[in-house]
Design a protein around this motif. Structure first.
Motif, PDB file in Angstrom:
ATOM      1  N   THR A 171       0.863  -1.176   0.000  1.00 55.87           N
ATOM      2  CA  THR A 171       0.000   0.000   0.000  1.00 55.87           C
ATOM      3  C   THR A 171       0.909   1.239   0.000  1.00 55.87           C
ATOM      4  N   GLU A 172       0.349   2.382  -0.295  1.00 61.33           N
ATOM      5  CA  GLU A 172       1.146   3.607  -0.309  1.00 61.33           C
ATOM      6  C   GLU A 172       1.765   3.873   1.064  1.00 61.33           C
ATOM      7  N   ARG A 173       1.000   3.585   2.120  1.00 53.50           N
ATOM      8  CA  ARG A 173       1.514   3.852   3.464  1.00 53.50           C
ATOM      9  C   ARG A 173       2.606   2.847   3.836  1.00 53.50           C
ATOM     10  N   GLU A 174       2.439   1.583   3.450  1.00 53.58           N
ATOM     11  CA  GLU A 174       3.486   0.586   3.696  1.00 53.58           C
ATOM     12  C   GLU A 174       4.774   0.999   2.994  1.00 53.58           C
ATOM     13  N   ALA A 175       4.637   1.448   1.747  1.00 51.02           N
ATOM     14  CA  ALA A 175       5.818   1.857   0.987  1.00 51.02           C
ATOM     15  C   ALA A 175       6.486   3.078   1.622  1.00 51.02           C
ATOM     16  N   SER A 176       5.700   4.038   2.051  1.00 51.24           N
ATOM     17  CA  SER A 176       6.261   5.240   2.685  1.00 51.24           C
ATOM     18  C   SER A 176       6.945   4.908   4.001  1.00 51.24           C
ATOM     19  N   LEU A 177       6.340   4.002   4.752  1.00 53.56           N
ATOM     20  CA  LEU A 177       6.932   3.590   6.029  1.00 53.56           C
ATOM     21  C   LEU A 177       8.253   2.870   5.798  1.00 53.56           C
ATOM     22  N   LEU A 178       8.281   1.939   4.846  1.00 57.65           N
ATOM     23  CA  LEU A 178       9.509   1.215   4.556  1.00 57.65           C
ATOM     24  C   LEU A 178      10.606   2.159   4.078  1.00 57.65           C
ATOM     25  N   LEU A 203      11.948   4.249   7.074  1.00 58.08           N
ATOM     26  CA  LEU A 203      12.796   3.440   7.952  1.00 58.08           C
ATOM     27  C   LEU A 203      14.149   3.168   7.301  1.00 58.08           C
ATOM     28  N   TRP A 204      14.131   2.798   5.995  1.00 53.86           N
ATOM     29  CA  TRP A 204      15.378   2.418   5.330  1.00 53.86           C
ATOM     30  C   TRP A 204      16.303   3.626   5.133  1.00 53.86           C
ATOM     31  N   GLU A 205      15.717   4.771   4.835  1.00 51.86           N
ATOM     32  CA  GLU A 205      16.533   5.982   4.688  1.00 51.86           C
ATOM     33  C   GLU A 205      17.229   6.337   5.996  1.00 51.86           C
ATOM     34  N   ASN A 206      16.644   5.911   7.105  1.00 49.17           N
ATOM     35  CA  ASN A 206      17.203   6.220   8.427  1.00 49.17           C
ATOM     36  C   ASN A 206      17.694   4.949   9.133  1.00 49.17           C
ATOM     37  N   ARG A 207      18.103   3.950   8.344  1.00 50.60           N
ATOM     38  CA  ARG A 207      18.551   2.679   8.929  1.00 50.60           C
ATOM     39  C   ARG A 207      19.721   2.918   9.890  1.00 50.60           C
ATOM     40  N   GLY A 208      19.697   2.161  10.972  1.00 49.48           N
ATOM     41  CA  GLY A 208      20.725   2.314  11.997  1.00 49.48           C
ATOM     42  C   GLY A 208      20.398   3.380  13.018  1.00 49.48           C
ATOM     43  N   CYS A 209      19.291   4.092  12.808  1.00 50.65           N
ATOM     44  CA  CYS A 209      18.890   5.154  13.748  1.00 50.65           C
ATOM     45  C   CYS A 209      17.574   4.774  14.423  1.00 50.65           C
ATOM     46  N   LEU A 210      17.488   5.044  15.695  1.00 49.68           N
ATOM     47  CA  LEU A 210      16.244   4.809  16.422  1.00 49.68           C
ATOM     48  C   LEU A 210      15.313   5.972  16.163  1.00 49.68           C
ATOM     49  N   LEU A 211      14.197   5.685  15.507  1.00 50.73           N
ATOM     50  CA  LEU A 211      13.190   6.700  15.219  1.00 50.73           C
ATOM     51  C   LEU A 211      12.084   6.623  16.273  1.00 50.73           C
ATOM     52  N   THR A 212      11.695   7.762  16.811  1.00 53.78           N
ATOM     53  CA  THR A 212      10.636   7.752  17.812  1.00 53.78           C
ATOM     54  C   THR A 212       9.296   7.501  17.125  1.00 53.78           C
ATOM     55  N   ARG A 213       8.345   7.041  17.886  1.00 52.81           N
ATOM     56  CA  ARG A 213       7.004   6.813  17.354  1.00 52.81           C
ATOM     57  C   ARG A 213       6.434   8.113  16.775  1.00 52.81           C
ATOM     58  N   GLU A 214       6.704   9.215  17.462  1.00 50.65           N
ATOM     59  CA  GLU A 214       6.188  10.503  17.002  1.00 50.65           C
ATOM     60  C   GLU A 214       6.796  10.899  15.662  1.00 50.65           C
ATOM     61  N   GLN A 215       8.110  10.666  15.495  1.00 46.58           N
ATOM     62  CA  GLN A 215       8.762  11.000  14.225  1.00 46.58           C
ATOM     63  C   GLN A 215       8.144  10.225  13.061  1.00 46.58           C
ATOM     64  N   ILE A 216       7.920   8.947  13.284  1.00 42.51           N
ATOM     65  CA  ILE A 216       7.362   8.106  12.218  1.00 42.51           C
ATOM     66  C   ILE A 216       5.934   8.519  11.896  1.00 42.51           C
ATOM     67  N   PHE A 244       1.319  -1.992  10.820  1.00 44.03           N
ATOM     68  CA  PHE A 244       2.120  -1.843   9.600  1.00 44.03           C
ATOM     69  C   PHE A 244       3.549  -2.345   9.814  1.00 44.03           C
ATOM     70  N   ILE A 245       4.102  -2.096  10.990  1.00 37.46           N
ATOM     71  CA  ILE A 245       5.443  -2.601  11.309  1.00 37.46           C
ATOM     72  C   ILE A 245       5.447  -4.127  11.261  1.00 37.46           C
ATOM     73  N   SER A 246       4.420  -4.746  11.807  1.00 36.38           N
ATOM     74  CA  SER A 246       4.317  -6.210  11.781  1.00 36.38           C
ATOM     75  C   SER A 246       4.258  -6.730  10.351  1.00 36.38           C
ATOM     76  N   ARG A 247       3.528  -6.036   9.487  1.00 42.78           N
ATOM     77  CA  ARG A 247       3.445  -6.446   8.084  1.00 42.78           C
ATOM     78  C   ARG A 247       4.813  -6.378   7.414  1.00 42.78           C
ATOM     79  N   LEU A 248       5.550  -5.277   7.656  1.00 43.76           N
ATOM     80  CA  LEU A 248       6.869  -5.139   7.041  1.00 43.76           C
ATOM     81  C   LEU A 248       7.818  -6.224   7.517  1.00 43.76           C
ATOM     82  N   ARG A 249       7.758  -6.562   8.784  1.00 47.63           N
ATOM     83  CA  ARG A 249       8.606  -7.652   9.288  1.00 47.63           C
ATOM     84  C   ARG A 249       8.310  -8.950   8.548  1.00 47.63           C
ATOM     85  N   GLU A 267      13.645   0.811  14.959  1.00 43.32           N
ATOM     86  CA  GLU A 267      14.907   0.964  14.254  1.00 43.32           C
ATOM     87  C   GLU A 267      15.064  -0.199  13.286  1.00 43.32           C
ATOM     88  N   ILE A 268      15.404   0.090  12.030  1.00 42.47           N
ATOM     89  CA  ILE A 268      15.686  -0.960  11.072  1.00 42.47           C
ATOM     90  C   ILE A 268      17.209  -1.059  10.902  1.00 42.47           C
TER      91      ILE A 268
END
Length: 229
Positions: free
Chosen positions: A157-164, A167-180, A199-204, A224-225
């Motif tokens: 979905t568009e939201r799954e793609a945006s979320l992935l 996360l990948w653009e910021n891999r190695g960094c802990l993103l807060t729930r609010e940031q995401i 959505f996180i569960s789906r990506l996993r 964090e991814i």
């Protein structure tokens, strides 16, 4: 920049020499003497920049190997490096889809330059097409497709793609729930927070073919991814 090269070459002396020389050029070479190990190696270590195939191989010819290879990796750059120097062989290799065709013995410095040129052109093409390589996956954000090394592409979905992508653009960094939530959902509240967990569960689940990709959660903080080489 260090490149990761897949080398399929059954000649032990030549393969060792080439592996060592490319290492001096700041390249990591995964060397296979048995071409039948190609699929398993791509599944395990699929984050290669390009491949080099010999033509005269045991069990299967380099041409046959390449034809099979590009069915699963149609945009993956590779060249042939072989003792077969007839014009008909070179034309056959280029028709299959090789970016280049070099004959042995080759000038190592020339090979290094050709590798660098191929990888740079390939990287520009991937960037232009909006593609990302996530481990053994190819992620086409524009078309909302996530293609694993083996199996059918996953339509996101568009939201799954945006979320992935975020996360990948910021891999190695802990993103807060609010940031995401602000970036992907546009606002923060209880319901979007619960939606994000789903959505996180789906990506996993989508990314489980490559066990080097981990989406970790820190309770009440965020996600964090990581890509563990």
């Amino acid at each position: 920049m260090a490149y990761k090269i897949l080398l399929v070459e059954d000649d032990a002396d030549f393969g060792f020499m080439l592996q060592q020389y490319l290492a001096f050029a700041d390249m990591t070479v995964v060397w296979l003497q048995n071409p039948l190990e190609l699929a398993a190696t791509m599944g395990k270590e699929g984050d290669f920049d390009m491949a080099i195939f010999d033509v005269m191989l045991p069990h299967i010819s380099g041409f046959e190997l390449a034809r099979s290879f590009i069915l699963d990796y149609p945009d993956f750059p590779f060249l042939f490096l072989t003792a077969k120097d007839q014009r008909i062989d070179k034309l056959s290799g280029l028709k299959i889809g090789a970016i280049d065709y070099m004959t042995k013995p080759c000038d190592p410095e020339e090979l290094v330059l050709r590798i660098k040129n191929i990888v740079r052109r390939s990287a520009k093409k991937v960037e232009k097409q909006g593609l990302l390589h996530i481990g053994t996956y190819t992620f086409d954000h524009r078309r909302l497709l996530l293609k694993p090394a083996a199996g059918e592409s996953i339509r996101l979905t568009e939201r799954e793609a945006s979320l992935l992508a975020f996360l990948w653009e910021n891999r190695g960094c802990l993103l807060t729930r609010e940031q995401i939530l602000e970036k992907v959902w546009g606002h923060v509240d209880f319901f979007t927070g619960r939606s994000m967990d789903v959505f996180i569960s789906r990506l996993r689940k989508y990314l489980q073919q490559d066990d080097r990709i981990k989406i970790s959660s820190v309770r009440a903080v965020g996600f964090e991814i990581r890509f563990n080489v």
